[in-house]
Scaffold this motif. Sequence first.
Motif, PDB file in Angstrom:
ATOM      1  N   ALA A 174       7.813 -55.131  19.687  1.00  0.00           N
ATOM      2  CA  ALA A 174       7.479 -55.161  21.112  1.00  0.00           C
ATOM      3  C   ALA A 174       6.863 -53.844  21.547  1.00  0.00           C
ATOM      4  CB  ALA A 174       8.723 -55.463  21.936  1.00  0.00           C
ATOM      5  N   ALA A 175       7.343 -52.741  20.999  1.00  0.00           N
ATOM      6  CA  ALA A 175       6.791 -51.435  21.344  1.00  0.00           C
ATOM      7  C   ALA A 175       5.337 -51.323  20.903  1.00  0.00           C
ATOM      8  CB  ALA A 175       7.638 -50.331  20.722  1.00  0.00           C
ATOM      9  N   LEU A 176       5.029 -51.768  19.684  1.00  0.00           N
ATOM     10  CA  LEU A 176       3.644 -51.721  19.218  1.00  0.00           C
ATOM     11  C   LEU A 176       2.757 -52.626  20.071  1.00  0.00           C
ATOM     12  CD1 LEU A 176       4.219 -51.723  15.348  1.00  0.00           C
ATOM     13  CD2 LEU A 176       3.274 -49.849  16.711  1.00  0.00           C
ATOM     14  N   ASP A 177       3.274 -53.772  20.468  1.00  0.00           N
ATOM     15  CA  ASP A 177       2.499 -54.677  21.326  1.00  0.00           C
ATOM     16  C   ASP A 177       2.200 -54.040  22.684  1.00  0.00           C
ATOM     17  OD1 ASP A 177       2.369 -56.694  19.455  1.00  0.00           O
ATOM     18  OD2 ASP A 177       4.080 -57.808  20.259  1.00  0.00           O
ATOM     19  N   ALA A 178       3.076 -53.141  23.143  1.00  0.00           N
ATOM     20  CA  ALA A 178       2.930 -52.554  24.471  1.00  0.00           C
ATOM     21  C   ALA A 178       2.156 -51.240  24.474  1.00  0.00           C
ATOM     22  CB  ALA A 178       4.317 -52.330  25.080  1.00  0.00           C
ATOM     23  N   VAL A 179       1.725 -50.780  23.319  1.00  0.00           N
ATOM     24  CA  VAL A 179       0.981 -49.516  23.263  1.00  0.00           C
ATOM     25  C   VAL A 179      -0.369 -49.689  23.971  1.00  0.00           C
ATOM     26  CG1 VAL A 179      -0.267 -47.952  21.719  1.00  0.00           C
ATOM     27  CG2 VAL A 179       2.062 -48.660  21.159  1.00  0.00           C
ATOM     28  N   PRO A 180      -0.699 -48.845  24.961  1.00  0.00           N
ATOM     29  CA  PRO A 180      -2.007 -48.961  25.615  1.00  0.00           C
ATOM     30  C   PRO A 180      -3.136 -48.540  24.659  1.00  0.00           C
ATOM     31  CG  PRO A 180      -0.454 -47.660  26.934  1.00  0.00           C
ATOM     32  CD  PRO A 180       0.144 -47.806  25.583  1.00  0.00           C
ATOM     33  N   LEU A 181      -4.191 -49.320  24.638  1.00  0.00           N
ATOM     34  CA  LEU A 181      -5.332 -48.994  23.782  1.00  0.00           C
ATOM     35  C   LEU A 181      -6.201 -47.938  24.452  1.00  0.00           C
ATOM     36  CD1 LEU A 181      -6.343 -52.588  22.621  1.00  0.00           C
ATOM     37  CD2 LEU A 181      -4.616 -51.040  21.664  1.00  0.00           C
ATOM     38  N   VAL A 182      -6.759 -47.038  23.654  1.00  0.00           N
ATOM     39  CA  VAL A 182      -7.612 -45.999  24.239  1.00  0.00           C
ATOM     40  C   VAL A 182      -8.867 -46.652  24.812  1.00  0.00           C
ATOM     41  CG1 VAL A 182      -6.733 -44.241  22.670  1.00  0.00           C
ATOM     42  CG2 VAL A 182      -8.810 -45.489  22.065  1.00  0.00           C
ATOM     43  N   PRO A 183      -9.416 -46.137  25.908  1.00  0.00           N
ATOM     44  CA  PRO A 183     -10.551 -46.802  26.566  1.00  0.00           C
ATOM     45  C   PRO A 183     -11.868 -46.661  25.826  1.00  0.00           C
ATOM     46  CG  PRO A 183      -9.910 -44.826  27.765  1.00  0.00           C
ATOM     47  CD  PRO A 183      -8.863 -45.041  26.722  1.00  0.00           C
ATOM     48  N   GLU A 184     -12.125 -45.499  25.229  1.00  0.00           N
ATOM     49  CA  GLU A 184     -13.391 -45.269  24.531  1.00  0.00           C
ATOM     50  C   GLU A 184     -13.171 -45.491  23.043  1.00  0.00           C
ATOM     51  OE1 GLU A 184     -15.279 -41.586  25.437  1.00  0.00           O
ATOM     52  OE2 GLU A 184     -14.808 -41.724  27.577  1.00  0.00           O
ATOM     53  N   ARG A 185     -13.754 -46.561  22.520  1.00  0.00           N
ATOM     54  CA  ARG A 185     -13.475 -46.976  21.146  1.00  0.00           C
ATOM     55  C   ARG A 185     -14.447 -46.396  20.131  1.00  0.00           C
ATOM     56  NH1 ARG A 185      -8.540 -49.076  21.013  1.00  0.00           N
ATOM     57  NH2 ARG A 185      -9.038 -50.672  19.483  1.00  0.00           N
ATOM     58  N   GLY A 186     -15.448 -45.662  20.578  1.00  0.00           N
ATOM     59  CA  GLY A 186     -16.367 -45.052  19.637  1.00  0.00           C
ATOM     60  C   GLY A 186     -15.854 -43.710  19.147  1.00  0.00           C
ATOM     61  N   GLY A 187     -16.555 -43.139  18.177  1.00  0.00           N
ATOM     62  CA  GLY A 187     -16.192 -41.821  17.682  1.00  0.00           C
ATOM     63  C   GLY A 187     -15.068 -41.870  16.671  1.00  0.00           C
ATOM     64  N   GLY A 188     -14.759 -40.694  16.111  1.00  0.00           N
ATOM     65  CA  GLY A 188     -13.738 -40.586  15.094  1.00  0.00           C
ATOM     66  C   GLY A 188     -12.338 -40.539  15.674  1.00  0.00           C
ATOM     67  N   ILE A 189     -11.373 -40.386  14.787  1.00  0.00           N
ATOM     68  CA  ILE A 189      -9.981 -40.464  15.222  1.00  0.00           C
ATOM     69  C   ILE A 189      -9.611 -39.313  16.137  1.00  0.00           C
ATOM     70  CG2 ILE A 189      -9.084 -39.267  13.174  1.00  0.00           C
ATOM     71  CD1 ILE A 189      -6.654 -41.246  13.396  1.00  0.00           C
ATOM     72  N   ARG A 190     -10.165 -38.131  15.936  1.00  0.00           N
ATOM     73  CA  ARG A 190      -9.803 -37.016  16.812  1.00  0.00           C
ATOM     74  C   ARG A 190     -10.236 -37.278  18.254  1.00  0.00           C
ATOM     75  NH1 ARG A 190     -11.988 -32.261  12.963  1.00  0.00           N
ATOM     76  NH2 ARG A 190     -13.382 -33.969  12.412  1.00  0.00           N
ATOM     77  N   HIS A 191     -11.417 -37.882  18.406  1.00  0.00           N
ATOM     78  CA  HIS A 191     -11.878 -38.241  19.752  1.00  0.00           C
ATOM     79  C   HIS A 191     -10.960 -39.292  20.365  1.00  0.00           C
ATOM     80  CE1 HIS A 191     -14.477 -39.373  23.061  1.00  0.00           C
ATOM     81  NE2 HIS A 191     -14.494 -40.624  22.622  1.00  0.00           N
ATOM     82  N   ARG A 192     -10.521 -40.231  19.569  1.00  0.00           N
ATOM     83  CA  ARG A 192      -9.660 -41.297  20.091  1.00  0.00           C
ATOM     84  C   ARG A 192      -8.257 -40.781  20.416  1.00  0.00           C
ATOM     85  NH1 ARG A 192     -11.517 -47.000  17.408  1.00  0.00           N
ATOM     86  NH2 ARG A 192     -13.668 -46.438  16.951  1.00  0.00           N
ATOM     87  N   LEU A 193      -7.704 -39.936  19.554  1.00  0.00           N
ATOM     88  CA  LEU A 193      -6.364 -39.418  19.816  1.00  0.00           C
ATOM     89  C   LEU A 193      -6.331 -38.530  21.057  1.00  0.00           C
ATOM     90  CD1 LEU A 193      -4.991 -38.542  16.256  1.00  0.00           C
ATOM     91  CD2 LEU A 193      -4.772 -40.667  17.557  1.00  0.00           C
TER      92      LEU A 193
END
Length: 339
Positions: A174-193
């Motif tokens: 349930a916790a994983l299902d509730a994790v908000p997704l980052v809004p900007e999906r482009g770029g590498g992982i550092r940009h997303r984190l």
Amino acid sequence: MTDTTGTLDEALARLHASGPERGGWLSNHAPMAVEALVRHGQAATVHRWLDHYADKLEELPPACAPVTADGWREALGDPARITDWTRFFARELAERPWRAVLAAWWPRLLPGIAAGATHPVIRTGHAVRTLLASPEGATDPRLAELAHALGYWAARHQPLPPLAPLAAAPTAAAALDAVPLVPERGGGIRHRLAQLTAFPVWGAAPDPEAARARLAELVAAATHRYATHGHGEPTMLVHAATAPNAVLRALPALPRELWAPSLSAAWAASAAVTAAYAPAEPAPYAEAPGTTPEEVFERAAAHGDDHTIKFTDTALDVGGPLALAAAVRSVELNAPVFR
């Protein structure tokens, strides 16, 4: 499975002339993949696999200046110091038992669990599992592998941004299902984190045994979730399961007082990968009735993709039909190395 062939030590020695990255930031997955192959009875395939992987290996980067016991903080998180850090841990492991070195450095490195897209902690988990399963003792290549893993983690050390608490979730799934997704999906992982702002509250543990049980629950939930959500980013989403499993593998070598903070860090890593790469909607998956774990791993080994091999290794740790279906899904979604 104990390696009676000597293949793992041969492979690790072969790899230790190489750095942990290529192209400036892509991780060297070979030490982790060969450990999984040997563990699951595929030692005969290791050197052929390494021959195919050889063009992805680069030499160790040049050293800058020695990391010291008093001045290590200034080198933490500096990727230019990868070789300095590896040499530091090699010296530490030559002077003290490996469990003592791990216990001293684990709480220092744990806040930077997102380092290198979680590959350093995953590599550390594989190294620790090998040492724990070595009745013949800690061989030089296996100790060197731990030095390389810890050195990589220290050099790439990357804390997550401050995170606000969201509503508590009753289970890891349930916790994983509730994790908000980052809004900007482009770029590498550092940009997303860098876009992370808040995670659901989950995983408080009243004692070390509860922490271990909840960590195992998290690994299972993330593995199962790959069956339905792995299509979002088939390579990166394996780390939502393999990163916490690396922590779970390290627990038996750590003091029990470190188990609860290890659970917290593992949850943050799994949630961060989920937020960065999970799709908004699930997709159907096919079950694999009658398929044995051995058959699934043989299929992953024949497929050859490093992430697929490592994820299947974690799925076999979890066990059960849904975990096997998730492993088969990783075989289907990731591009094969051997055709």
